[in-house]
Design a protein around this motif. Structure first.
Motif, PDB file in Angstrom:
ATOM      1  N   GLU A 106      29.105  49.807  37.565  1.00 22.58           N
ATOM      2  CA  GLU A 106      27.637  49.741  38.074  1.00 22.58           C
ATOM      3  C   GLU A 106      26.891  50.438  37.187  1.00 22.58           C
ATOM      4  O   GLU A 106      25.539  50.083  37.132  1.00 22.58           O
ATOM      5  CB  GLU A 106      27.842  50.616  39.370  1.00 22.58           C
ATOM      6  CG  GLU A 106      28.313  49.657  40.635  1.00 22.58           C
ATOM      7  CD  GLU A 106      28.402  50.550  42.003  1.00 22.58           C
ATOM      8  OE1 GLU A 106      27.679  51.517  41.911  1.00 22.58           O
ATOM      9  OE2 GLU A 106      29.096  50.039  42.994  1.00 22.58           O
ATOM     10  N   GLU A 107      27.307  51.652  36.701  1.00 27.54           N
ATOM     11  CA  GLU A 107      26.458  52.457  35.727  1.00 27.54           C
ATOM     12  C   GLU A 107      26.281  51.644  34.579  1.00 27.54           C
ATOM     13  O   GLU A 107      25.162  51.901  34.054  1.00 27.54           O
ATOM     14  CB  GLU A 107      27.097  53.825  35.389  1.00 27.54           C
ATOM     15  CG  GLU A 107      27.007  54.965  36.852  1.00 27.54           C
ATOM     16  CD  GLU A 107      25.680  55.180  37.306  1.00 27.54           C
ATOM     17  OE1 GLU A 107      24.736  54.860  36.700  1.00 27.54           O
ATOM     18  OE2 GLU A 107      25.861  55.612  38.547  1.00 27.54           O
ATOM     19  N   VAL A 108      27.228  51.175  33.768  1.00 24.24           N
ATOM     20  CA  VAL A 108      27.078  50.181  32.856  1.00 24.24           C
ATOM     21  C   VAL A 108      26.082  48.939  33.099  1.00 24.24           C
ATOM     22  O   VAL A 108      25.198  49.183  32.200  1.00 24.24           O
ATOM     23  CB  VAL A 108      28.527  49.767  32.369  1.00 24.24           C
ATOM     24  CG1 VAL A 108      28.346  48.774  31.022  1.00 24.24           C
ATOM     25  CG2 VAL A 108      29.481  50.875  31.871  1.00 24.24           C
ATOM     26  N   GLY A 109      26.066  48.529  34.124  1.00 24.57           N
ATOM     27  CA  GLY A 109      25.129  47.778  34.388  1.00 24.57           C
ATOM     28  C   GLY A 109      23.640  48.096  34.586  1.00 24.57           C
ATOM     29  O   GLY A 109      22.736  47.787  34.118  1.00 24.57           O
ATOM     30  N   GLU A 110      23.590  49.238  35.253  1.00 21.26           N
ATOM     31  CA  GLU A 110      22.161  49.891  35.026  1.00 21.26           C
ATOM     32  C   GLU A 110      21.701  50.254  33.436  1.00 21.26           C
ATOM     33  O   GLU A 110      20.607  50.187  33.468  1.00 21.26           O
ATOM     34  CB  GLU A 110      22.232  51.326  35.807  1.00 21.26           C
ATOM     35  CG  GLU A 110      22.443  51.110  37.347  1.00 21.26           C
ATOM     36  CD  GLU A 110      22.742  52.272  38.113  1.00 21.26           C
ATOM     37  OE1 GLU A 110      22.484  53.580  37.914  1.00 21.26           O
ATOM     38  OE2 GLU A 110      23.027  52.064  39.540  1.00 21.26           O
ATOM     39  N   LEU A 111      22.572  50.871  32.726  1.00 20.05           N
ATOM     40  CA  LEU A 111      22.507  51.053  31.331  1.00 20.05           C
ATOM     41  C   LEU A 111      21.951  49.673  30.621  1.00 20.05           C
ATOM     42  O   LEU A 111      20.705  49.501  30.063  1.00 20.05           O
ATOM     43  CB  LEU A 111      23.805  51.469  30.558  1.00 20.05           C
ATOM     44  CG  LEU A 111      23.350  51.654  29.119  1.00 20.05           C
ATOM     45  CD1 LEU A 111      22.464  52.526  28.532  1.00 20.05           C
ATOM     46  CD2 LEU A 111      24.994  52.179  28.625  1.00 20.05           C
TER      47      LEU A 111
ATOM     48  N   ASP B 168      19.250  58.713  30.392  1.00 18.69           N
ATOM     49  CA  ASP B 168      19.603  59.192  31.746  1.00 18.69           C
ATOM     50  C   ASP B 168      20.780  58.249  31.980  1.00 18.69           C
ATOM     51  O   ASP B 168      21.872  58.625  32.495  1.00 18.69           O
ATOM     52  CB  ASP B 168      18.539  58.729  32.580  1.00 18.69           C
ATOM     53  CG  ASP B 168      17.462  59.892  32.442  1.00 18.69           C
ATOM     54  OD1 ASP B 168      17.662  60.795  31.608  1.00 18.69           O
ATOM     55  OD2 ASP B 168      16.444  59.550  33.066  1.00 18.69           O
ATOM     56  N   GLU B 169      20.929  56.851  31.867  1.00 20.48           N
ATOM     57  CA  GLU B 169      21.920  55.896  32.202  1.00 20.48           C
ATOM     58  C   GLU B 169      23.048  56.321  31.271  1.00 20.48           C
ATOM     59  O   GLU B 169      24.336  56.249  31.874  1.00 20.48           O
ATOM     60  CB  GLU B 169      21.554  54.353  32.059  1.00 20.48           C
ATOM     61  CG  GLU B 169      20.394  53.943  33.226  1.00 20.48           C
ATOM     62  CD  GLU B 169      20.829  54.325  34.342  1.00 20.48           C
ATOM     63  OE1 GLU B 169      22.032  54.291  34.943  1.00 20.48           O
ATOM     64  OE2 GLU B 169      19.659  54.347  35.260  1.00 20.48           O
ATOM     65  N   ILE B 170      22.941  56.444  30.090  1.00 18.02           N
ATOM     66  CA  ILE B 170      24.114  56.952  29.337  1.00 18.02           C
ATOM     67  C   ILE B 170      24.889  58.130  30.063  1.00 18.02           C
ATOM     68  O   ILE B 170      26.033  58.155  29.831  1.00 18.02           O
ATOM     69  CB  ILE B 170      23.812  57.150  27.912  1.00 18.02           C
ATOM     70  CG1 ILE B 170      23.541  55.793  27.121  1.00 18.02           C
ATOM     71  CG2 ILE B 170      24.916  57.780  26.978  1.00 18.02           C
ATOM     72  CD1 ILE B 170      22.915  55.922  25.781  1.00 18.02           C
ATOM     73  N   GLY B 171      23.989  59.162  30.532  1.00 15.90           N
ATOM     74  CA  GLY B 171      24.540  60.114  30.956  1.00 15.90           C
ATOM     75  C   GLY B 171      25.419  59.796  32.193  1.00 15.90           C
ATOM     76  O   GLY B 171      26.438  60.343  32.467  1.00 15.90           O
ATOM     77  N   ASP B 172      24.751  58.953  33.045  1.00 20.38           N
ATOM     78  CA  ASP B 172      25.383  58.433  34.348  1.00 20.38           C
ATOM     79  C   ASP B 172      26.751  57.749  33.893  1.00 20.38           C
ATOM     80  O   ASP B 172      27.820  57.814  34.499  1.00 20.38           O
ATOM     81  CB  ASP B 172      24.781  57.381  35.083  1.00 20.38           C
ATOM     82  CG  ASP B 172      23.719  58.146  35.611  1.00 20.38           C
ATOM     83  OD1 ASP B 172      23.487  59.311  35.920  1.00 20.38           O
ATOM     84  OD2 ASP B 172      22.717  57.482  36.269  1.00 20.38           O
ATOM     85  N   VAL B 173      26.895  57.101  32.839  1.00 18.90           N
ATOM     86  CA  VAL B 173      28.258  56.331  32.279  1.00 18.90           C
ATOM     87  C   VAL B 173      29.103  57.537  31.939  1.00 18.90           C
ATOM     88  O   VAL B 173      30.236  57.441  32.349  1.00 18.90           O
ATOM     89  CB  VAL B 173      27.938  55.204  31.182  1.00 18.90           C
ATOM     90  CG1 VAL B 173      29.114  54.979  30.503  1.00 18.90           C
ATOM     91  CG2 VAL B 173      27.052  54.169  31.495  1.00 18.90           C
TER      92      VAL B 173
HETATM   93 MG   LIG Z   1      22.635  55.217  36.612  1.00 16.87          MG
END
Ligand SMILES: [Mg+2]
Length: 104
Positions: free
Chosen positions: A33-38, A62-67
């Protein structure tokens, strides 16, 4: 901040909750899911669905941080040392892939 410190911080955060770490299959789903957001943010910055680029780069970060957070959760749950794992990956690049690409 070393990966070891990050793993410790994430473990302390997760340790506050009864639920603890999710099952590996649930964690992989969260990671995807996070990779999808990235991917969505990269597409917004560089693909056909553009939005303001200054906001976009920050959101990619920010998305890299989530990944990374999701990856750290998986590593912690499986007792994997990420400093060691990353070093192995880097060593592989320097050995196996040393002559793979044209040098500058
Ligand atoms: Mg995210």
């Amino acid at each position: 901040m070393s990966l070891q410190n990050s793993q410790k911080q994430v473990d302390e955060w997760i340790g506050q909750f009864k639920e603890g770490y999710w099952k590996p299959t649930e964690q992989i789903t969260a990671l995807v899911e996070e990779v999808g957001e990235l991917a969505r943010e990269v597409n917004h910055c560089f693909g056909p669905k553009r939005k303001k680029s200054t906001e976009g780069i920050k959101e990619i970060g920010d998305e890299i941080g989530d990944v990374l957070f999701s990856l750290i959760c998986i590593a912690n749950a499986l007792d994997i040392d990420l400093d060691e794992a990353l070093q192995k990956a880097i060593d592989k690049k320097y050995k196996r892939d040393n002559k793979r690409f044209e040098r500058k």
